[in-house]
Design a protein around this motif. Structure first.
Motif, PDB file in Angstrom:
ATOM      1  N   ASP A 254      -7.037   5.500   7.579  1.00  0.00           N
ATOM      2  CA  ASP A 254      -7.958   4.460   7.133  1.00  0.00           C
ATOM      3  C   ASP A 254      -8.652   3.913   8.372  1.00  0.00           C
ATOM      4  OD1 ASP A 254      -9.365   2.675   5.544  1.00  0.00           O
ATOM      5  OD2 ASP A 254      -7.597   1.849   4.588  1.00  0.00           O
ATOM      6  N   ASP A 255      -9.804   3.347   8.163  1.00  0.00           N
ATOM      7  CA  ASP A 255     -10.568   2.716   9.227  1.00  0.00           C
ATOM      8  C   ASP A 255     -10.107   1.263   9.355  1.00  0.00           C
ATOM      9  OD1 ASP A 255     -13.187   2.835  10.938  1.00  0.00           O
ATOM     10  OD2 ASP A 255     -13.318   0.983   9.751  1.00  0.00           O
ATOM     11  N   VAL A 256      -9.950   0.778  10.575  1.00  0.00           N
ATOM     12  CA  VAL A 256      -9.485  -0.590  10.815  1.00  0.00           C
ATOM     13  C   VAL A 256     -10.388  -1.613  10.135  1.00  0.00           C
ATOM     14  CG1 VAL A 256      -9.177  -2.344  12.616  1.00  0.00           C
ATOM     15  CG2 VAL A 256      -8.267  -0.043  12.947  1.00  0.00           C
ATOM     16  N   GLU A 257     -11.690  -1.430  10.221  1.00  0.00           N
ATOM     17  CA  GLU A 257     -12.608  -2.395   9.605  1.00  0.00           C
ATOM     18  C   GLU A 257     -12.488  -2.403   8.084  1.00  0.00           C
ATOM     19  OE1 GLU A 257     -16.522  -3.021  11.962  1.00  0.00           O
ATOM     20  OE2 GLU A 257     -15.926  -0.911  12.237  1.00  0.00           O
ATOM     21  N   ASN A 258     -12.316  -1.237   7.464  1.00  0.00           N
ATOM     22  CA  ASN A 258     -12.119  -1.171   6.010  1.00  0.00           C
ATOM     23  C   ASN A 258     -10.839  -1.881   5.611  1.00  0.00           C
ATOM     24  OD1 ASN A 258     -14.437   0.349   5.730  1.00  0.00           O
ATOM     25  ND2 ASN A 258     -13.349   2.295   5.653  1.00  0.00           N
ATOM     26  N   ALA A 259      -9.762  -1.613   6.343  1.00  0.00           N
ATOM     27  CA  ALA A 259      -8.477  -2.239   6.033  1.00  0.00           C
ATOM     28  C   ALA A 259      -8.560  -3.750   6.210  1.00  0.00           C
ATOM     29  CB  ALA A 259      -7.386  -1.657   6.925  1.00  0.00           C
ATOM     30  N   ASN A 260      -9.279  -4.194   7.217  1.00  0.00           N
ATOM     31  CA  ASN A 260      -9.431  -5.626   7.463  1.00  0.00           C
ATOM     32  C   ASN A 260     -10.287  -6.281   6.381  1.00  0.00           C
ATOM     33  OD1 ASN A 260      -9.111  -8.035   9.134  1.00  0.00           O
ATOM     34  ND2 ASN A 260     -11.289  -7.789   9.547  1.00  0.00           N
ATOM     35  N   ALA A 261     -11.322  -5.594   5.926  1.00  0.00           N
ATOM     36  CA  ALA A 261     -12.232  -6.153   4.921  1.00  0.00           C
ATOM     37  C   ALA A 261     -11.522  -6.430   3.600  1.00  0.00           C
ATOM     38  CB  ALA A 261     -13.420  -5.212   4.696  1.00  0.00           C
ATOM     39  N   ASP A 262     -10.555  -5.570   3.242  1.00  0.00           N
ATOM     40  CA  ASP A 262      -9.787  -5.789   2.012  1.00  0.00           C
ATOM     41  C   ASP A 262      -8.317  -5.529   2.322  1.00  0.00           C
ATOM     42  OD1 ASP A 262      -8.771  -6.101  -0.518  1.00  0.00           O
ATOM     43  OD2 ASP A 262     -10.295  -4.851  -1.476  1.00  0.00           O
ATOM     44  N   TYR A 263      -7.716  -6.490   3.007  1.00  0.00           N
ATOM     45  CA  TYR A 263      -6.336  -6.361   3.462  1.00  0.00           C
ATOM     46  C   TYR A 263      -5.375  -6.158   2.290  1.00  0.00           C
ATOM     47  CZ  TYR A 263      -2.007  -7.442   5.948  1.00  0.00           C
ATOM     48  OH  TYR A 263      -0.740  -7.395   6.473  1.00  0.00           O
ATOM     49  N   GLY A 264      -5.606  -6.841   1.186  1.00  0.00           N
ATOM     50  CA  GLY A 264      -4.755  -6.685   0.003  1.00  0.00           C
ATOM     51  C   GLY A 264      -4.765  -5.263  -0.517  1.00  0.00           C
ATOM     52  N   ALA A 265      -5.944  -4.665  -0.605  1.00  0.00           N
ATOM     53  CA  ALA A 265      -6.049  -3.273  -1.062  1.00  0.00           C
ATOM     54  C   ALA A 265      -5.368  -2.331  -0.070  1.00  0.00           C
ATOM     55  CB  ALA A 265      -7.513  -2.882  -1.251  1.00  0.00           C
ATOM     56  N   PHE A 266      -5.498  -2.628   1.215  1.00  0.00           N
ATOM     57  CA  PHE A 266      -4.838  -1.819   2.240  1.00  0.00           C
ATOM     58  C   PHE A 266      -3.320  -1.885   2.069  1.00  0.00           C
ATOM     59  CE2 PHE A 266      -3.044  -1.657   6.633  1.00  0.00           C
ATOM     60  CZ  PHE A 266      -3.222  -0.298   6.845  1.00  0.00           C
ATOM     61  N   LEU A 267      -2.779  -3.088   1.867  1.00  0.00           N
ATOM     62  CA  LEU A 267      -1.336  -3.219   1.653  1.00  0.00           C
ATOM     63  C   LEU A 267      -0.896  -2.490   0.388  1.00  0.00           C
ATOM     64  CD1 LEU A 267      -0.399  -6.896   2.566  1.00  0.00           C
ATOM     65  CD2 LEU A 267       0.090  -4.809   3.850  1.00  0.00           C
ATOM     66  N   ASN A 268      -1.704  -2.547  -0.651  1.00  0.00           N
ATOM     67  CA  ASN A 268      -1.377  -1.816  -1.882  1.00  0.00           C
ATOM     68  C   ASN A 268      -1.319  -0.316  -1.616  1.00  0.00           C
ATOM     69  OD1 ASN A 268      -1.119  -4.050  -3.566  1.00  0.00           O
ATOM     70  ND2 ASN A 268      -3.290  -4.075  -4.043  1.00  0.00           N
ATOM     71  N   ARG A 269      -2.243   0.174  -0.809  1.00  0.00           N
ATOM     72  CA  ARG A 269      -2.250   1.600  -0.465  1.00  0.00           C
ATOM     73  C   ARG A 269      -0.963   1.979   0.298  1.00  0.00           C
ATOM     74  NH1 ARG A 269      -6.787   4.861   3.025  1.00  0.00           N
ATOM     75  NH2 ARG A 269      -5.948   6.923   2.558  1.00  0.00           N
ATOM     76  N   LEU A 270      -0.568   1.118   1.240  1.00  0.00           N
ATOM     77  CA  LEU A 270       0.673   1.373   1.983  1.00  0.00           C
ATOM     78  C   LEU A 270       1.880   1.294   1.047  1.00  0.00           C
ATOM     79  CD1 LEU A 270       0.080  -0.660   5.281  1.00  0.00           C
ATOM     80  CD2 LEU A 270      -0.311   1.774   4.881  1.00  0.00           C
TER      81      LEU A 270
END
Length: 131
Positions: free
Chosen positions: A110-126
């Motif tokens: 994942d791209d750091v900026e994408n993960a930062n923009a939607d941190y909740g979605a990033f955590l869900n992916r993890l």
């Protein structure tokens, strides 16, 4: 898992990574080390990991270094996350079976900026790696 809170450490780390080239930049690399390891500790907390190991490999002067999280939800169910400027501002993650599993499952990115923009979605992916 639905998280609506932003990871302030992740925001600081993203700012460091997107505003500085960390190669040949000792001050920037030290700031990246501080912010990235704090961000990974918060990710471990947000994922409710029961066991965690956060470390930083500075590498040589010509690289950003990389911050890594090894974390376990339970026996045979864990996650490895690493962040660096290698190939862009990237986050790589995969499953692991134990805290010292250095090969693990299939790499995902994942791209750091994408993960930062939607941190909740990033955590869900993890979190989906837990199943």
């Amino acid at each position: 898992m639905l998280v609506t809170v932003q990871n302030k450490s992740f925001v600081k780390m993203t700012n460091v990574m997107t505003t500085q080239n960390l190669t040949y930049n000792a001050t920037g690399k030290e700031e990246f080390k501080r912010t990235s390891t704090a961000a990974l500790r918060q990710i471990a907390k947000d994922l409710s990991l029961k066991e965690k190991k956060v470390c930083f490999n500075p590498g040589g002067i010509g690289v950003s270094g990389d911050a890594s999280l090894y974390g376990m939800w339970e026996d045979n169910k864990g996650i490895y996350v690493t962040i660096s400027q290698f190939g862009g501002n990237r986050i790589m993650f995969r499953t692991i079976k134990h805290i010292s599993d250095y090969t693990g499952g299939v790499n995902q990115w994942d791209d750091v900026e994408n993960a930062n923009a939607d941190y909740g979605a990033f955590l869900n992916r993890l979190s989906r790696l837990r199943t």
